[in-house]
Design a protein around this motif. Structure first.
Motif, PDB file in Angstrom:
ATOM      1  N   ASN A 107      20.953   3.123   4.791  1.00 17.10           N
ATOM      2  CA  ASN A 107      21.185   3.711   3.475  1.00 17.10           C
ATOM      3  C   ASN A 107      20.773   2.671   2.443  1.00 17.10           C
ATOM      4  O   ASN A 107      21.263   1.541   2.471  1.00 17.10           O
ATOM      5  CB  ASN A 107      22.647   4.094   3.278  1.00 17.10           C
ATOM      6  N   LEU A 108      19.887   3.073   1.540  1.00 18.30           N
ATOM      7  CA  LEU A 108      19.305   2.161   0.566  1.00 18.30           C
ATOM      8  C   LEU A 108      19.686   2.583  -0.848  1.00 18.30           C
ATOM      9  O   LEU A 108      19.368   3.705  -1.268  1.00 18.30           O
ATOM     10  CB  LEU A 108      17.777   2.186   0.694  1.00 18.30           C
ATOM     11  N   MET A 115      12.002  -2.101  -0.895  1.00 18.72           N
ATOM     12  CA  MET A 115      10.856  -2.087  -1.806  1.00 18.72           C
ATOM     13  C   MET A 115      10.370  -0.651  -2.007  1.00 18.72           C
ATOM     14  O   MET A 115      10.057  -0.253  -3.143  1.00 18.72           O
ATOM     15  CB  MET A 115       9.730  -2.958  -1.268  1.00 18.72           C
ATOM     16  N   LEU A 116      10.337   0.132  -0.952  1.00 17.56           N
ATOM     17  CA  LEU A 116       9.926   1.529  -1.099  1.00 17.56           C
ATOM     18  C   LEU A 116      10.982   2.346  -1.826  1.00 17.56           C
ATOM     19  O   LEU A 116      10.652   3.199  -2.655  1.00 17.56           O
ATOM     20  CB  LEU A 116       9.628   2.152   0.263  1.00 17.56           C
ATOM     21  N   ALA A 117      12.244   2.101  -1.537  1.00 22.15           N
ATOM     22  CA  ALA A 117      13.323   2.862  -2.179  1.00 22.15           C
ATOM     23  C   ALA A 117      13.274   2.705  -3.692  1.00 22.15           C
ATOM     24  O   ALA A 117      13.537   3.666  -4.434  1.00 22.15           O
ATOM     25  CB  ALA A 117      14.681   2.435  -1.640  1.00 22.15           C
ATOM     26  N   ARG A 118      12.929   1.525  -4.153  1.00 18.85           N
ATOM     27  CA  ARG A 118      12.852   1.295  -5.604  1.00 18.85           C
ATOM     28  C   ARG A 118      11.815   2.189  -6.279  1.00 18.85           C
ATOM     29  O   ARG A 118      11.913   2.479  -7.473  1.00 18.85           O
ATOM     30  CB  ARG A 118      12.530  -0.167  -5.882  1.00 18.85           C
ATOM     31  N   GLN A 119      10.837   2.644  -5.512  1.00 14.52           N
ATOM     32  CA  GLN A 119       9.752   3.436  -6.084  1.00 14.52           C
ATOM     33  C   GLN A 119      10.175   4.864  -6.434  1.00 14.52           C
ATOM     34  O   GLN A 119       9.442   5.574  -7.111  1.00 14.52           O
ATOM     35  CB  GLN A 119       8.559   3.484  -5.118  1.00 14.52           C
ATOM     36  N   ILE A 120      11.345   5.303  -5.977  1.00 14.74           N
ATOM     37  CA  ILE A 120      11.758   6.674  -6.291  1.00 14.74           C
ATOM     38  C   ILE A 120      12.704   6.735  -7.488  1.00 14.74           C
ATOM     39  O   ILE A 120      13.231   7.801  -7.805  1.00 14.74           O
ATOM     40  CB  ILE A 120      12.368   7.401  -5.078  1.00 14.74           C
ATOM     41  N   ALA A 131       0.833  -1.207   0.000  1.00 17.81           N
ATOM     42  CA  ALA A 131       0.000   0.000   0.000  1.00 17.81           C
ATOM     43  C   ALA A 131       0.868   1.258   0.000  1.00 17.81           C
ATOM     44  O   ALA A 131       0.562   2.229  -0.706  1.00 17.81           O
ATOM     45  CB  ALA A 131      -0.937  -0.007   1.210  1.00 17.81           C
ATOM     46  N   LEU A 132       1.938   1.240   0.773  1.00 19.11           N
ATOM     47  CA  LEU A 132       2.843   2.393   0.802  1.00 19.11           C
ATOM     48  C   LEU A 132       3.544   2.570  -0.544  1.00 19.11           C
ATOM     49  O   LEU A 132       3.695   3.697  -1.029  1.00 19.11           O
ATOM     50  CB  LEU A 132       3.859   2.240   1.935  1.00 19.11           C
ATOM     51  N   ALA A 133       3.956   1.461  -1.165  1.00 19.41           N
ATOM     52  CA  ALA A 133       4.592   1.538  -2.484  1.00 19.41           C
ATOM     53  C   ALA A 133       3.615   2.107  -3.512  1.00 19.41           C
ATOM     54  O   ALA A 133       3.988   2.941  -4.341  1.00 19.41           O
ATOM     55  CB  ALA A 133       5.095   0.164  -2.914  1.00 19.41           C
ATOM     56  N   GLN A 134       2.362   1.675  -3.447  1.00 18.59           N
ATOM     57  CA  GLN A 134       1.363   2.200  -4.382  1.00 18.59           C
ATOM     58  C   GLN A 134       1.139   3.691  -4.168  1.00 18.59           C
ATOM     59  O   GLN A 134       0.944   4.438  -5.125  1.00 18.59           O
ATOM     60  CB  GLN A 134       0.050   1.436  -4.251  1.00 18.59           C
ATOM     61  N   ARG A 135       1.179   4.138  -2.911  1.00 16.13           N
ATOM     62  CA  ARG A 135       1.010   5.561  -2.631  1.00 16.13           C
ATOM     63  C   ARG A 135       2.148   6.371  -3.278  1.00 16.13           C
ATOM     64  O   ARG A 135       1.914   7.436  -3.845  1.00 16.13           O
ATOM     65  CB  ARG A 135       0.972   5.808  -1.126  1.00 16.13           C
ATOM     66  N   ILE A 136       3.368   5.848  -3.196  1.00 20.85           N
ATOM     67  CA  ILE A 136       4.495   6.532  -3.840  1.00 20.85           C
ATOM     68  C   ILE A 136       4.296   6.526  -5.356  1.00 20.85           C
ATOM     69  O   ILE A 136       4.503   7.541  -6.027  1.00 20.85           O
ATOM     70  CB  ILE A 136       5.834   5.875  -3.460  1.00 20.85           C
ATOM     71  N   GLN A 137       3.882   5.388  -5.903  1.00 17.78           N
ATOM     72  CA  GLN A 137       3.663   5.292  -7.346  1.00 17.78           C
ATOM     73  C   GLN A 137       2.601   6.276  -7.824  1.00 17.78           C
ATOM     74  O   GLN A 137       2.736   6.847  -8.911  1.00 17.78           O
ATOM     75  CB  GLN A 137       3.271   3.864  -7.724  1.00 17.78           C
TER      76      GLN A 137
END
Length: 168
Positions: free
Chosen positions: A116-117, A148-153, A6-12
């Protein structure tokens, strides 16, 4: 759907917003705050030539301003993140003191743990997401969901035509 999904989708969803990369990086800031928490959140990108990094985003402009640059370090941190493309975790200042020249500034802000990611695209580290918190807050179990979240940026790292951004 997991919380991470859900957090990844929010970033997307922020990918399509106006005011890039600010919208995207602000969404990531909020998502990381919910996922693992942070007292300081920064995003840096590797500059052409791979000798310097530049801060794209910061929640502490007075100490770590957007646009600030520093040379790439050559140590265990750089080996993990930039050469091996793996996250770096330090649970206490003792674990990061010898790796970061600004460790005294970090600890003066109450920072005691760091993640650090690497943000990787086409085999190269484009930059890093940098999470900072109190001692012993971060654990190994935080690394995979945080990656997983870092990949979204990645889109923010690929777009070098736009200026750096700050937290509002």
């Amino acid at each position: 759907m997991t919380n991470v999904d859900a957090l990844a989708q929010r970033i997307q969803l922020a990918w399509g917003a106006d005011s890039q990369p600010a919208s995207l990086l602000q969404a990531a800031d909020q998502a990381f705050a919910e996922l693992v928490g942070h007292t300081l959140f920064t995003v840096t990108r590797v500059l052409p030539g791979r000798r310097e990094i530049e801060r794209l985003y910061s929640t502490c402009q007075s100490v770590y301003p957007v646009g600030g640059r520093k040379p790439m370090e050559h140590n265990a941190y750089a080996d993990s993140v930039h050469a091996e493309k793996r996250p770096f975790l330090a649970r206490t200042p003792t674990e990061f003191r010898h790796l970061f020249p600004d460790h005294e500034t970090m600890t003066s802000l109450g920072i005691g743990s760091v993640i650090n990611l690497p943000v990787v695209y086409d085999g190269a580290v484009l930059g890093t997401v940098n999470l900072h918190h109190l001692e012993w807050v971060y654990e190994d179990k935080d690394l995979e969901p945080a990656m997983m979240l870092a990949r979204q940026i990645t889109p923010a790292m690929l777009d070098t035509s736009r200026p750096s951004m700050t937290a509002l």
